[in-house]
Design a protein around this motif. Structure first.
Motif, PDB file in Angstrom:
ATOM      1  N   PRO A   1       3.140  -2.292  12.687  1.00  0.00           N
ATOM      2  CA  PRO A   1       2.440  -3.566  12.529  1.00  0.00           C
ATOM      3  C   PRO A   1       2.398  -4.010  11.073  1.00  0.00           C
ATOM      4  O   PRO A   1       2.708  -3.219  10.165  1.00  0.00           O
ATOM      5  CB  PRO A   1       1.026  -3.261  13.048  1.00  0.00           C
ATOM      6  N   SER A   2       2.015  -5.240  10.878  1.00  0.00           N
ATOM      7  CA  SER A   2       1.882  -5.765   9.511  1.00  0.00           C
ATOM      8  C   SER A   2       0.915  -4.892   8.716  1.00  0.00           C
ATOM      9  O   SER A   2      -0.130  -4.494   9.225  1.00  0.00           O
ATOM     10  CB  SER A   2       1.345  -7.200   9.619  1.00  0.00           C
ATOM     11  N   GLY A   3       1.315  -4.555   7.495  1.00  0.00           N
ATOM     12  CA  GLY A   3       0.444  -3.746   6.637  1.00  0.00           C
ATOM     13  C   GLY A   3       0.599  -2.249   6.831  1.00  0.00           C
ATOM     14  O   GLY A   3      -0.089  -1.453   6.176  1.00  0.00           O
TER      15      GLY A   3
ATOM     16  N   GLY B   1       3.124  -0.412   5.994  1.00  0.00           N
ATOM     17  CA  GLY B   1       3.809   0.239   4.874  1.00  0.00           C
ATOM     18  C   GLY B   1       5.323   0.107   4.893  1.00  0.00           C
ATOM     19  O   GLY B   1       6.012   0.732   4.073  1.00  0.00           O
ATOM     20  N   LYS B   2       5.869  -0.733   5.757  1.00  0.00           N
ATOM     21  CA  LYS B   2       7.336  -0.824   5.902  1.00  0.00           C
ATOM     22  C   LYS B   2       7.998  -1.305   4.603  1.00  0.00           C
ATOM     23  O   LYS B   2       8.965  -0.718   4.129  1.00  0.00           O
ATOM     24  CB  LYS B   2       7.707  -1.787   7.058  1.00  0.00           C
ATOM     25  N   THR B   3       7.469  -2.407   4.055  1.00  0.00           N
ATOM     26  CA  THR B   3       8.073  -2.941   2.818  1.00  0.00           C
ATOM     27  C   THR B   3       7.923  -1.938   1.683  1.00  0.00           C
ATOM     28  O   THR B   3       8.853  -1.735   0.883  1.00  0.00           O
ATOM     29  CB  THR B   3       7.404  -4.281   2.449  1.00  0.00           C
TER      30      THR B   3
ATOM     31  N   VAL C   1      -5.401   1.147  -2.166  1.00  0.00           N
ATOM     32  CA  VAL C   1      -4.776   1.194  -0.830  1.00  0.00           C
ATOM     33  C   VAL C   1      -3.830   2.395  -0.773  1.00  0.00           C
ATOM     34  O   VAL C   1      -2.996   2.572  -1.659  1.00  0.00           O
ATOM     35  CB  VAL C   1      -3.961  -0.103  -0.574  1.00  0.00           C
TER      36      VAL C   1
ATOM     37  N   TYR D   1      -1.710   1.885  -4.044  1.00  0.00           N
ATOM     38  CA  TYR D   1      -1.796   0.682  -4.872  1.00  0.00           C
ATOM     39  C   TYR D   1      -3.225   0.610  -5.393  1.00  0.00           C
ATOM     40  O   TYR D   1      -4.170   0.822  -4.631  1.00  0.00           O
ATOM     41  CB  TYR D   1      -1.520  -0.582  -4.061  1.00  0.00           C
TER      42      TYR D   1
HETATM   43  N1  LIG Z   1       1.555  -4.835  -4.683  1.00  0.00           N
HETATM   44  C1  LIG Z   1       0.543  -4.454  -3.897  1.00  0.00           C
HETATM   45  N2  LIG Z   1      -0.689  -4.281  -4.402  1.00  0.00           N
HETATM   46  C2  LIG Z   1      -1.715  -3.874  -3.618  1.00  0.00           C
HETATM   47  N3  LIG Z   1      -1.597  -3.589  -2.302  1.00  0.00           N
HETATM   48  C3  LIG Z   1      -0.386  -3.755  -1.744  1.00  0.00           C
HETATM   49  C4  LIG Z   1       0.748  -4.196  -2.503  1.00  0.00           C
HETATM   50  N4  LIG Z   1       1.816  -4.248  -1.685  1.00  0.00           N
HETATM   51  C5  LIG Z   1       1.373  -3.877  -0.468  1.00  0.00           C
HETATM   52  N5  LIG Z   1       0.060  -3.576  -0.499  1.00  0.00           N
HETATM   53  C6  LIG Z   1      -0.762  -3.082   0.609  1.00  0.00           C
HETATM   54  O1  LIG Z   1      -0.143  -1.895   1.099  1.00  0.00           O
HETATM   55  C7  LIG Z   1      -0.198  -1.846   2.522  1.00  0.00           C
HETATM   56  C8  LIG Z   1       1.215  -1.770   3.079  1.00  0.00           C
HETATM   57  O2  LIG Z   1       1.848  -3.029   2.809  1.00  0.00           O
HETATM   58  P1  LIG Z   1       3.364  -3.315   3.192  1.00  0.00           P
HETATM   59  O3  LIG Z   1       3.684  -4.675   2.691  1.00  0.00           O
HETATM   60  O4  LIG Z   1       4.209  -2.187   2.737  1.00  0.00           O
HETATM   61  O5  LIG Z   1       3.283  -3.304   4.790  1.00  0.00           O
HETATM   62  P2  LIG Z   1       4.321  -3.932   5.848  1.00  0.00           P
HETATM   63  O6  LIG Z   1       4.304  -3.038   7.026  1.00  0.00           O
HETATM   64  O7  LIG Z   1       5.623  -4.193   5.194  1.00  0.00           O
HETATM   65  O8  LIG Z   1       3.637  -5.316   6.208  1.00  0.00           O
HETATM   66  P3  LIG Z   1       4.384  -6.697   6.647  1.00  0.00           P
HETATM   67  O9  LIG Z   1       5.059  -6.414   7.963  1.00  0.00           O
HETATM   68  O10 LIG Z   1       3.248  -7.664   6.766  1.00  0.00           O
HETATM   69  O11 LIG Z   1       5.339  -7.039   5.556  1.00  0.00           O
HETATM   70  C9  LIG Z   1      -0.978  -3.082   2.960  1.00  0.00           C
HETATM   71  O12 LIG Z   1      -2.332  -2.719   3.089  1.00  0.00           O
HETATM   72  C10 LIG Z   1      -0.783  -4.045   1.802  1.00  0.00           C
HETATM   73  O13 LIG Z   1      -1.879  -4.950   1.713  1.00  0.00           O
END
Ligand SMILES: Nc1ncnc2c1ncn2[C@@H]1O[C@H](COP(=O)(O)OP(=O)(O)OP(=O)(O)O)[C@@H](O)[C@H]1O
Length: 270
Positions: free
Chosen positions: A70-72, A74-76, A49, A42
């Motif tokens: 954990p949060s962040g 990359g799951k989403t 990132v 990103y």
């Molecule tokens: N649209 C975006 N623009 C910039 N950075 C992003 C974007 N979407 C996600 N990120 C970053 O990419 C990384 C992975 O994010 P992602 O949301 O995939 O993690 P996650 O494991 O799903 O977190 P959560 O459990 O909090 O939802 C994080 O550092 C997040 O800040």
């Protein structure tokens, strides 16, 4: 067992060690979803990132794969790429044998509508439709229904809501549902079209243990009866017992989890 080899130009008999019945052929690797060397960045430059870092993944029909992390981690991002809601920066993604980077936008949308169901973290219910109408919506958007098909669809929507403990809320509008009820309506909606692949992002984050059990029972039922594949991003340990595989994402890298993910399991890089 005797086999013939033509190595080296001549022909020779080779005696193989097993003379009895052959062991079953190994199962072919799953091929509903295949990711190879997938990276997602990103932004750009030094402040960018690196959300996914060389992900390799293969998932077959009727699997239930839990992606923990954990949060962040990359799951989403991973679910969004598999669901064709976003593009990978590098690497290839093949869904149902189709290399999705080569598909025009409309074909991606059609594939998404035909074979996928989504449970988003934000439930994205439509406030002016009842719970039942929200559940019916994906089917109504996909095809115009005959009266008979509409009756069957209504019955299925009602069954899904019943199974999720929402029988008395079928005619309730989302603003009057609590978060647990809203999340369960979103889950019923994702299953309405009997999709081949369900992508669920933290689908039980707002549920108590009893509701989690209802949801996981329904997922397993769909998996057994319709061969549905589930990819579930979760931080909730209570879902892991039902998954056929648990993978761990850490800083964008995917690992096989061989123990309790909460206690930092021994990991093998895929
Ligand atoms: N649209 C975006 N623009 C910039 N950075 C992003 C974007 N979407 C996600 N990120 C970053 O990419 C990384 C992975 O994010 P992602 O949301 O995939 O993690 P996650 O494991 O799903 O977190 P959560 O459990 O909090 O939802 C994080 O550092 C997040 O800040």
């Amino acid at each position: 067992m005797r086999a013939t080899s033509e190595a080296g130009g001549g022909t020779m008999d080779v005696i193989l060690e097993h003379d009895g019945p052959m062991p079953p052929a190994p199962k072919p690797p799953g091929d509903l979803v295949r990711l190879a060397r997938v990276h997602k960045y990103y932004g750009g430059g030094l402040s960018g990132v690196h959300a996914l870092d060389g992900v390799e993944l293969q998932i077959g029909e009727a699997e239930m794969v839990a992606i923990c992390g954990p949060s962040g981690s990359g799951k989403t991002t991973l679910l969004n790429l598999i669901g064709m809601l976003d593009h990978a920066t590098e690497g290839s993604i093949v869904i149902a044998k189709l290399l999705i980077a080569r598909l025009p936008e409309q074909a991606r949308a059609d594939l998404r509508n035909e074979m996928m169901g989504f449970v988003f973290q934000a439930f994205t219910l439509i406030p002016v439709l009842t719970a039942r109408e929200n559940v019916l919506l994906p089917l109504m958007l996909r095809e115009s229904l005959t009266r008979k098909a509409l009756r069957a669809a209504n019955a299925r929507a009602g069954d899904l809501l019943n199974q999720l403990g929402l029988a008395s809320h079928a005619d309730t509008y989302p603003p009057r549902l609590d978060p647990s009820q809203s999340q369960r309506v979103a889950i019923a909606r994702a299953l309405m079209t009997r999709p081949r692949l369900v992508l669920a992002d933290e689908p039980t984050s707002r549920l108590d243990s009893a509701s989690i059990r209802l949801v996981m029972d329904l997922f397993v039922q769909q998996q057994n009866e319709h061969g549905t594949t589930f990819i579930i991003a979760t931080r909730d340990q209570r879902q892991l017992g039902r998954s056929t595989r648990t993978l761990q994402l850490q800083e964008g890298r995917l690992h096989v989890a061989l123990g309790d993910p909460e206690r930092q399991p021994f990991r093998v890089r895929l």
